[in-house]
Design an enzyme around this catalytic site. Sequence first.
Site, mmCIF file in Angstrom:
data_model
loop_
_atom_site.group_PDB
_atom_site.id
_atom_site.type_symbol
_atom_site.label_atom_id
_atom_site.label_comp_id
_atom_site.label_asym_id
_atom_site.label_seq_id
_atom_site.Cartn_x
_atom_site.Cartn_y
_atom_site.Cartn_z
ATOM 1 N N TYR A 24 58.938 48.316 52.226
ATOM 2 C CA TYR A 24 59.123 46.865 52.180
ATOM 3 C C TYR A 24 58.829 46.157 53.500
ATOM 4 O O TYR A 24 58.841 44.928 53.552
ATOM 5 C CB TYR A 24 60.550 46.545 51.721
ATOM 6 C CG TYR A 24 60.842 47.096 50.356
ATOM 7 C CD1 TYR A 24 60.222 46.578 49.227
ATOM 8 C CD2 TYR A 24 61.711 48.166 50.177
ATOM 9 C CE1 TYR A 24 60.472 47.089 47.963
ATOM 10 C CE2 TYR A 24 61.976 48.682 48.914
ATOM 11 C CZ TYR A 24 61.352 48.146 47.819
ATOM 12 O OH TYR A 24 61.596 48.657 46.572
ATOM 13 N N ASN A 76 60.487 36.585 43.573
ATOM 14 C CA ASN A 76 60.543 38.037 43.736
ATOM 15 C C ASN A 76 61.845 38.463 43.070
ATOM 16 O O ASN A 76 62.915 38.375 43.668
ATOM 17 C CB ASN A 76 60.518 38.446 45.206
ATOM 18 C CG ASN A 76 60.485 39.949 45.380
ATOM 19 O OD1 ASN A 76 60.795 40.699 44.461
ATOM 20 N ND2 ASN A 76 60.118 40.391 46.575
ATOM 21 N N HIS A 82 61.513 44.378 36.086
ATOM 22 C CA HIS A 82 61.188 45.400 35.085
ATOM 23 C C HIS A 82 62.190 45.463 33.942
ATOM 24 O O HIS A 82 61.946 46.181 32.972
ATOM 25 C CB HIS A 82 61.118 46.767 35.778
ATOM 26 C CG HIS A 82 60.421 46.707 37.089
ATOM 27 N ND1 HIS A 82 59.071 46.505 37.198
ATOM 28 C CD2 HIS A 82 60.902 46.760 38.362
ATOM 29 C CE1 HIS A 82 58.744 46.457 38.488
ATOM 30 N NE2 HIS A 82 59.838 46.606 39.201
ATOM 31 N N ASP A 89 62.653 35.048 29.721
ATOM 32 C CA ASP A 89 62.846 33.912 28.824
ATOM 33 C C ASP A 89 63.070 32.610 29.588
ATOM 34 O O ASP A 89 62.629 31.540 29.149
ATOM 35 C CB ASP A 89 64.013 34.170 27.878
ATOM 36 C CG ASP A 89 63.689 35.198 26.800
ATOM 37 O OD1 ASP A 89 62.513 35.623 26.683
ATOM 38 O OD2 ASP A 89 64.627 35.587 26.072
ATOM 39 N N HIS A 102 55.623 40.369 45.033
ATOM 40 C CA HIS A 102 56.208 41.656 45.414
ATOM 41 C C HIS A 102 55.678 42.040 46.777
ATOM 42 O O HIS A 102 54.490 41.858 47.059
ATOM 43 C CB HIS A 102 55.849 42.756 44.412
ATOM 44 C CG HIS A 102 56.412 42.508 43.055
ATOM 45 N ND1 HIS A 102 57.746 42.696 42.766
ATOM 46 C CD2 HIS A 102 55.824 42.061 41.924
ATOM 47 C CE1 HIS A 102 57.953 42.378 41.501
ATOM 48 N NE2 HIS A 102 56.810 41.984 40.973
ATOM 49 N N LEU A 103 56.540 42.589 47.594
ATOM 50 C CA LEU A 103 56.128 43.084 48.902
ATOM 51 C C LEU A 103 55.253 44.325 48.756
ATOM 52 O O LEU A 103 54.229 44.460 49.428
ATOM 53 C CB LEU A 103 57.363 43.402 49.746
ATOM 54 C CG LEU A 103 58.239 42.183 50.067
ATOM 55 C CD1 LEU A 103 59.639 42.620 50.452
ATOM 56 C CD2 LEU A 103 57.599 41.352 51.149
ATOM 57 N N SER A 104 55.672 45.237 47.899
ATOM 58 C CA SER A 104 54.897 46.463 47.649
ATOM 59 C C SER A 104 54.042 46.250 46.404
ATOM 60 O O SER A 104 54.145 45.226 45.733
ATOM 61 C CB SER A 104 55.849 47.652 47.446
ATOM 62 O OG SER A 104 56.594 47.488 46.248
ATOM 63 N N ARG A 109 53.674 52.781 42.514
ATOM 64 C CA ARG A 109 54.994 53.380 42.676
ATOM 65 C C ARG A 109 55.427 54.070 41.387
ATOM 66 O O ARG A 109 54.611 54.390 40.536
ATOM 67 C CB ARG A 109 55.972 52.292 43.136
ATOM 68 C CG ARG A 109 55.503 51.718 44.500
ATOM 69 C CD ARG A 109 56.446 50.753 45.099
ATOM 70 N NE ARG A 109 57.750 51.376 45.310
ATOM 71 C CZ ARG A 109 58.866 50.688 45.439
ATOM 72 N NH1 ARG A 109 58.843 49.369 45.390
ATOM 73 N NH2 ARG A 109 60.012 51.302 45.627
ATOM 74 N N ARG A 113 58.173 51.066 37.275
ATOM 75 C CA ARG A 113 57.845 49.796 37.933
ATOM 76 C C ARG A 113 56.505 49.221 37.454
ATOM 77 O O ARG A 113 56.124 48.123 37.871
ATOM 78 C CB ARG A 113 57.801 49.974 39.450
ATOM 79 C CG ARG A 113 59.130 50.363 40.054
ATOM 80 C CD ARG A 113 59.039 50.431 41.575
ATOM 81 N NE ARG A 113 60.173 51.100 42.149
ATOM 82 C CZ ARG A 113 61.339 50.528 42.447
ATOM 83 N NH1 ARG A 113 61.523 49.255 42.207
ATOM 84 N NH2 ARG A 113 62.309 51.233 42.980
#
Length: 144
Positions: A24, A76, A82, A89, A102-104, A109, A113
């Site tokens: 991260y 984020n 997930h 909704d 997302h940072l990654s 991964r 994910r």
Amino acid sequence: MPDTIFVLNGPNLNLLGTREPEIYGDETLDDIAGMLEDRARELDLTIDMRQSNHEGHLVDWIQEAQARGAKAVILNAGAFTHTSVAVHDAIKGVKTPVIEVHLSNPHTRESFRHVSLVGQASKGTIAGFGALSYLLALEAVARF
């Protein structure tokens, strides 16, 4: 009056800078907020940055963004990305555009994910660029 961008952050993002920095990065959430605020001023935008470890807060804030006339939401959702039908909704229930960040890169991964309920409801997704993902999202929403 500048347009407002809600920047919403989900569970465990309060630990940025110390939580798995090899994934991260070293920047804290405050560091990211500072970068966003600096760039937002240049774009004549205002940042409303929030973080919660609670799913319902994210739902409430997405709805609040629309009620307050926000230009967009940068989200984020952390692990709720997930798992949360409720956040999915909420995004579908508002007209305010939502950009998932997302940072990654979740696709590089663990397999759990690879599916994003948030992404399925969002206008777009930016992932894998560390803290720069947030700035790229801000640049995108500035053009709406």
